[in-house]
Design a protein around this motif. Structure first.
Motif, short mmCIF file in Angstrom:
data_model
loop_
_atom_site.label_atom_id
_atom_site.label_comp_id
_atom_site.label_asym_id
_atom_site.label_seq_id
_atom_site.Cartn_x
_atom_site.Cartn_y
_atom_site.Cartn_z
N TYR A 170 0.84 -1.20 0.00
CA TYR A 170 0.00 0.00 0.00
C TYR A 170 0.87 1.25 0.00
N VAL A 171 1.88 1.26 0.86
CA VAL A 171 2.79 2.41 0.96
C VAL A 171 3.61 2.55 -0.32
N GLU A 172 4.10 1.43 -0.83
CA GLU A 172 4.89 1.45 -2.06
C GLU A 172 4.07 1.91 -3.26
N ALA A 173 2.85 1.41 -3.36
CA ALA A 173 1.98 1.78 -4.48
C ALA A 173 1.60 3.26 -4.42
N ALA A 174 1.43 3.80 -3.22
CA ALA A 174 1.11 5.22 -3.08
C ALA A 174 2.24 6.09 -3.63
N LYS A 175 3.49 5.62 -3.47
CA LYS A 175 4.63 6.37 -4.01
C LYS A 175 4.67 6.27 -5.53
N VAL A 176 4.41 5.09 -6.06
CA VAL A 176 4.48 4.86 -7.51
C VAL A 176 3.36 5.59 -8.24
N LEU A 177 2.22 5.75 -7.58
CA LEU A 177 1.06 6.39 -8.22
C LEU A 177 1.38 7.79 -8.74
N THR A 178 2.27 8.49 -8.08
CA THR A 178 2.56 9.86 -8.47
C THR A 178 3.55 9.97 -9.61
N HIS A 179 4.24 8.86 -9.96
CA HIS A 179 5.31 8.96 -10.94
C HIS A 179 5.11 8.13 -12.21
N ASP A 180 4.41 7.04 -12.12
CA ASP A 180 4.34 6.10 -13.23
C ASP A 180 2.96 6.15 -13.89
N ARG A 181 2.92 6.66 -15.10
CA ARG A 181 1.66 6.83 -15.81
C ARG A 181 1.03 5.49 -16.20
N ALA A 182 1.84 4.53 -16.61
CA ALA A 182 1.30 3.22 -16.98
C ALA A 182 0.71 2.51 -15.76
N PHE A 183 1.37 2.65 -14.63
CA PHE A 183 0.86 2.06 -13.40
C PHE A 183 -0.47 2.71 -13.01
N LEU A 184 -0.55 4.03 -13.12
CA LEU A 184 -1.78 4.75 -12.80
C LEU A 184 -2.92 4.31 -13.71
N GLU A 185 -2.64 4.05 -14.96
CA GLU A 185 -3.67 3.58 -15.89
C GLU A 185 -4.21 2.21 -15.48
N LYS A 186 -3.32 1.32 -15.06
CA LYS A 186 -3.75 0.00 -14.59
C LYS A 186 -4.57 0.11 -13.31
N VAL A 187 -4.14 0.99 -12.41
CA VAL A 187 -4.88 1.19 -11.16
C VAL A 187 -6.26 1.73 -11.46
N ASP A 188 -6.36 2.69 -12.37
CA ASP A 188 -7.67 3.24 -12.73
C ASP A 188 -8.57 2.19 -13.37
N THR A 189 -7.99 1.27 -14.13
CA THR A 189 -8.76 0.16 -14.69
C THR A 189 -9.31 -0.72 -13.59
N LEU A 190 -8.46 -1.04 -12.61
CA LEU A 190 -8.90 -1.87 -11.50
C LEU A 190 -9.93 -1.15 -10.63
N VAL A 191 -9.78 0.14 -10.44
CA VAL A 191 -10.77 0.92 -9.69
C VAL A 191 -12.12 0.86 -10.39
N ALA A 192 -12.12 0.99 -11.70
CA ALA A 192 -13.37 0.92 -12.47
C ALA A 192 -14.02 -0.45 -12.33
N ILE A 193 -13.21 -1.51 -12.38
CA ILE A 193 -13.75 -2.86 -12.23
C ILE A 193 -14.33 -3.04 -10.83
N ALA A 194 -13.59 -2.59 -9.81
CA ALA A 194 -14.04 -2.73 -8.42
C ALA A 194 -15.33 -1.95 -8.18
N ARG A 195 -15.47 -0.80 -8.80
CA ARG A 195 -16.71 -0.03 -8.67
C ARG A 195 -17.85 -0.74 -9.40
N ALA A 196 -17.56 -1.32 -10.54
CA ALA A 196 -18.61 -1.98 -11.33
C ALA A 196 -19.19 -3.20 -10.60
N VAL A 197 -18.34 -3.94 -9.89
CA VAL A 197 -18.84 -5.13 -9.19
C VAL A 197 -19.34 -4.82 -7.78
N GLY A 198 -19.07 -3.64 -7.28
CA GLY A 198 -19.57 -3.25 -5.97
C GLY A 198 -18.55 -3.38 -4.85
#
Length: 132
Positions: free
Chosen positions: A9-37
């Motif tokens: 969690y701590v490591e991912a929070a650091k990477v979120l601010t720097h890596d655009r490809a990682f942020l895109e994957k995270v946003d994809t997973l956030v969308a999936i998690a929202r879609a399923v509830g």
């Protein structure tokens, strides 16, 4: 040995601010998690960053192929280590909705957790848009 969710969690929070490809994957997973509830769709503008932080460790584990474990469900300990106290509930919902595969028959986030093949397929599809 499984990866500690809190450290991821701590490591991912650091990477979120720097890596655009990682942020895109995270946003994809956030969308999936929202879609399923697994994540709430209410007040997404306020909670979007928290949702990204919750999903970041799952993306890291999917990339490395390692299992993860939530070492404690005690909210005081989670908060003192910089984690949101809703993490156990989120992980439980991910197990129930098939985003994570757990070892516990009660469908809770106990023991080793692995990212499901469904999530891995969506995350690899964001790497190569022509693969879908």
């Amino acid at each position: 040995m499984p990866v500690n969710y809190i450290h991821s969690y701590v490591e991912a929070a650091k990477v979120l601010t720097h890596d655009r490809a990682f942020l895109e994957k995270v946003d994809t997973l956030v969308a999936i998690a929202r879609a399923v509830g697994a994540l709430s769709i209410n007040r997404t503008s306020l909670n979007n960053q928290t949702h990204r932080k919750l999903c970041g460790p799952l993306v890291l584990c999917a990339a490395t192929g390692e299992a993860m474990v939530l070492p404690t469900r005690c909210r005081i300990q989670l908060h003192s280590q910089g984690l949101t106290t809703t993490a156990p509930v989120f992980l439980d919902l991910c197990v129930r909705h098939g985003l994570l595969e757990g070892q516990c028959p009660a469908q809770t986030a106990a023991g080793k957790l692995t990212v499901s093949n469904l999530v891995k397929s969506y995350l690899t599809a964001t790497e190569d848009p022509l693969a879908a």
